[in-house]
Write an enzyme that holds these catalytic residues in place. Structure first.
Site, PDB file in Angstrom:
ATOM      1  CD1 TRP A 325      -3.037   1.382   0.840  1.00 24.67           C
ATOM      2  CD2 TRP A 325      -1.473   2.425   2.058  1.00 24.67           C
ATOM      3  NE1 TRP A 325      -3.517   2.627   1.164  1.00 24.67           N
ATOM      4  CE2 TRP A 325      -2.584   3.292   1.911  1.00 24.67           C
ATOM      5  CE3 TRP A 325      -0.373   2.871   2.783  1.00 24.67           C
ATOM      6  CZ2 TRP A 325      -2.610   4.559   2.470  1.00 24.67           C
ATOM      7  CZ3 TRP A 325      -0.401   4.135   3.342  1.00 24.67           C
ATOM      8  CH2 TRP A 325      -1.505   4.965   3.195  1.00 24.67           C
ATOM      9  CG  HIS A 326       3.394   2.425   3.258  1.00 27.82           C
ATOM     10  ND1 HIS A 326       2.834   1.429   4.026  1.00 27.82           N
ATOM     11  CD2 HIS A 326       3.325   3.553   4.009  1.00 27.82           C
ATOM     12  CE1 HIS A 326       2.465   1.932   5.191  1.00 27.82           C
ATOM     13  NE2 HIS A 326       2.743   3.217   5.200  1.00 27.82           N
ATOM     14  N   GLY A 327       3.786   1.773  -1.374  1.00 24.78           N
ATOM     15  CA  GLY A 327       4.415   2.134  -2.635  1.00 24.78           C
ATOM     16  C   GLY A 327       4.886   0.948  -3.438  1.00 24.78           C
ATOM     17  CE1 TYR A 474       1.714   6.493   5.708  1.00 23.80           C
ATOM     18  CE2 TYR A 474       3.597   7.533   6.761  1.00 23.80           C
ATOM     19  CZ  TYR A 474       2.862   6.410   6.474  1.00 23.80           C
ATOM     20  OH  TYR A 474       3.270   5.184   6.940  1.00 23.80           O
ATOM     21  CG  PHE A 477       2.815   6.838   1.182  1.00 23.30           C
ATOM     22  CD1 PHE A 477       3.776   6.252   0.396  1.00 23.30           C
ATOM     23  CD2 PHE A 477       3.166   7.327   2.422  1.00 23.30           C
ATOM     24  CE1 PHE A 477       5.078   6.131   0.851  1.00 23.30           C
ATOM     25  CE2 PHE A 477       4.465   7.207   2.898  1.00 23.30           C
ATOM     26  CZ  PHE A 477       5.424   6.622   2.107  1.00 23.30           C
TER      27      PHE A 477
END
Length: 477
Positions: A325-327, A474, A477
């Site tokens: 999900w973060h990248g 954030y 993201f």
């Protein structure tokens, strides 16, 4: 338009007065909120506003179909809606990642033909509003929403401007309840919101941004620094990330309070966590609770016949999703994998669901003195995988930390005043760690002069150490 910019102050001031002066009904207030949210989003990514609107319309339509359908049709509509949201997220955020790794596989097999990468612009906030949409569809499928909202209210839920850039990722039910009735101006909510905004601004502008002036040069020149310096850089980054992200959350929650809306908390003093499970209950709460409900719980039920091994598999898959999900980078995926592996000792000892109660004393207990530093260092080291640009940097960084140069004096300059600011911030948070946020009831029982003196001290420090408007970590993201 950053929440910590002069442009936002002007934008929000106008919105605030229009909202309460002309918002005679809940419907008008919600129209104002939606218009303001679209203006705010356009200031970041006007060319992707149409994508946000089309996604909102599509998922609202599919949500109605899920509610009206029965049996397999209900499941098909739900799966179709989730697929629609995921496919746009995968395309914008992960398409080139898959192409790059496919090309790497072709190289290993000795094939020269390569697929070309696309010039894809990442729509800001898509990870956050996509999870809101998916959660909404799943809640309808599981009959967790008592009634379908209007298109207006649903659109506000998806695009609510304090949350669309970096969360929190609210559940549909609690958020939509805010929009049913007209919000009246409340002086108590107003002062409470301003206090939380003040603390969020302080953590972001004074602590996080000034720590960044140290950590950024460390990361850029990590090849030339010794292990001790790199370890200090990792420790500082964990504090920087916390103050940056929780600072944003405090501002978002405070702004929402000024508008008479309650949103989900996202942090509960995670730097004082006493083990791995305790940390993740306190850190990025809206994401971890979302994944717990929609990913971990179904997996743990499916794997329950495998006892602890099934629980471990569910945890690791869950945290692989966190990393992904973060990248679209391997270091994020490995970060998620390691986070899941770190749970194994906790699960094996049967302490997975054991919640640790803080004594709330100013003087930490023996258990806190033992557990908090160990947990803090573990996650500071884990952060190397988070801030590294790639796995090569992460491995090189770890290699130096775990070398004999760790025992040398750090070979970089560290400003003592920043250390004092960190100690000051963590002390205030430690003393008030049983509160929603540290300024909630700070000095409220004491002399009003003392209370306002502390507020003015924070404002003075913000003015003194303010560097320039910097983006929130954030937001990427």
């Amino acid at each position: 338009m950053l929440l910590n910019s002069y442009y936002f102050i002007f934008f929000f001031t106008v919105l605030f007065f229009v909202y309460y002066l002309f918002g005679k009904t809940s419907k008008i207030q919600n129209i104002i909120l939606l218009a303001g949210s679209y203006i705010f989003y356009s200031s970041w990514s006007w060319n992707f506003l149409s994508l946000l609107i089309l996604s909102t319309l599509a998922t609202f339509f599919i949500g109605n179909k899920i509610r009206q359908s029965e049996g397999r049709a209900k499941v098909y509509w739900m799966r179709g809606g989730v697929f629609l949201v995921l496919i746009q997220l995968l395309y914008f955020k992960y398409f080139n990642f898959f192409i790059e790794n496919f090309n790497d596989a072709l190289k290993i097999l000795g094939m020269r033909d390569q697929l070309g990468l696309l010039k894809i612009i990442f729509p800001i906030g898509i990870s956050f509003y996509s999870f809101r949409m998916i959660g909404y569809l799943l809640d309808i499928r599981n009959n967790k929403l008592k009634e379908i909202p209007t298109l207006l209210n649903y659109s506000v839920f998806i695009a609510f401007f304090p949350c669309i850039i970096a969360g929190p990722i609210d559940k549909a039910g609690p958020f939509l309840n805010n929009l049913k009735n007209k919000r009246e101006f409340s002086s108590s909510h107003f002062t409470d919101g301003l206090r939380q905004i003040l603390w969020g601004l302080f953590k972001k502008l004074v602590v996080a941004d000034n720590i960044a002036s140290i950590t950024s040069p460390i990361f850029e020149s990590y090849h030339s620094l010794n292990g001790c310096a790199l370890f200090i850089g990792a420790v500082l980054y964990l504090i920087q990330l916390y103050c940056d992200f929780s600072g944003y959350t405090d501002m978002a929650i405070g702004i929402s309070k000024l508008l008479g809306i309650r949103i989900q908390p996202n942090f509960n003093y995670p730097l004082f966590a006493q083990n791995v499970a305790d940390y993740w209950r306190r850190w990025h709460i809206s994401l971890t609770s979302w994944l717990t409900e929609y990913v971990f719980t179904p997996l743990s039920i499916r794997f329950r016949d495998y006892d602890k091994y099934g629980l471990i598999m569910a945890i690791i898959i869950n945290f692989l999703v966190v990393g992904f999900w973060h990248g679209a980078e391997w270091h994020y995926i490995v970060h998620g994998l390691v986070s899941g592996i770190m749970f194994i000792p906790v699960i094996w000892k049967g302490k997975m669901n054991k919640k640790i109660k803080s004594q709330n004393n100013i003087i930490p207990s023996k258990e806190e003195l033992k557990n908090i530093p160990v947990t803090f260092i573990m996650f500071a080291l884990l952060m190397v995988l988070f801030f590294s640009s790639d796995m090569t940097m992460a491995l090189g960084y770890y290699k130096e930390i775990f070398s004999l140069s760790f025992f040398q004096l750090p070979n970089f300059k560290f400003q003592k005043v920043i250390a004092l600011l960190i100690v000051f911030t963590l002390t205030i948070e430690w003393i008030n760690r049983d509160k929603e946020y540290p300024l909630k009831d700070l000095f409220t029982k004491n002399n009003v002069v003392l209370r306002w003196s502390f507020y003015y001290l924070l404002i003075f420090l913000i003015c003194l150490f303010y560097i320039a408007p910097k983006g929130f970590i954030y937001a990427q993201f």
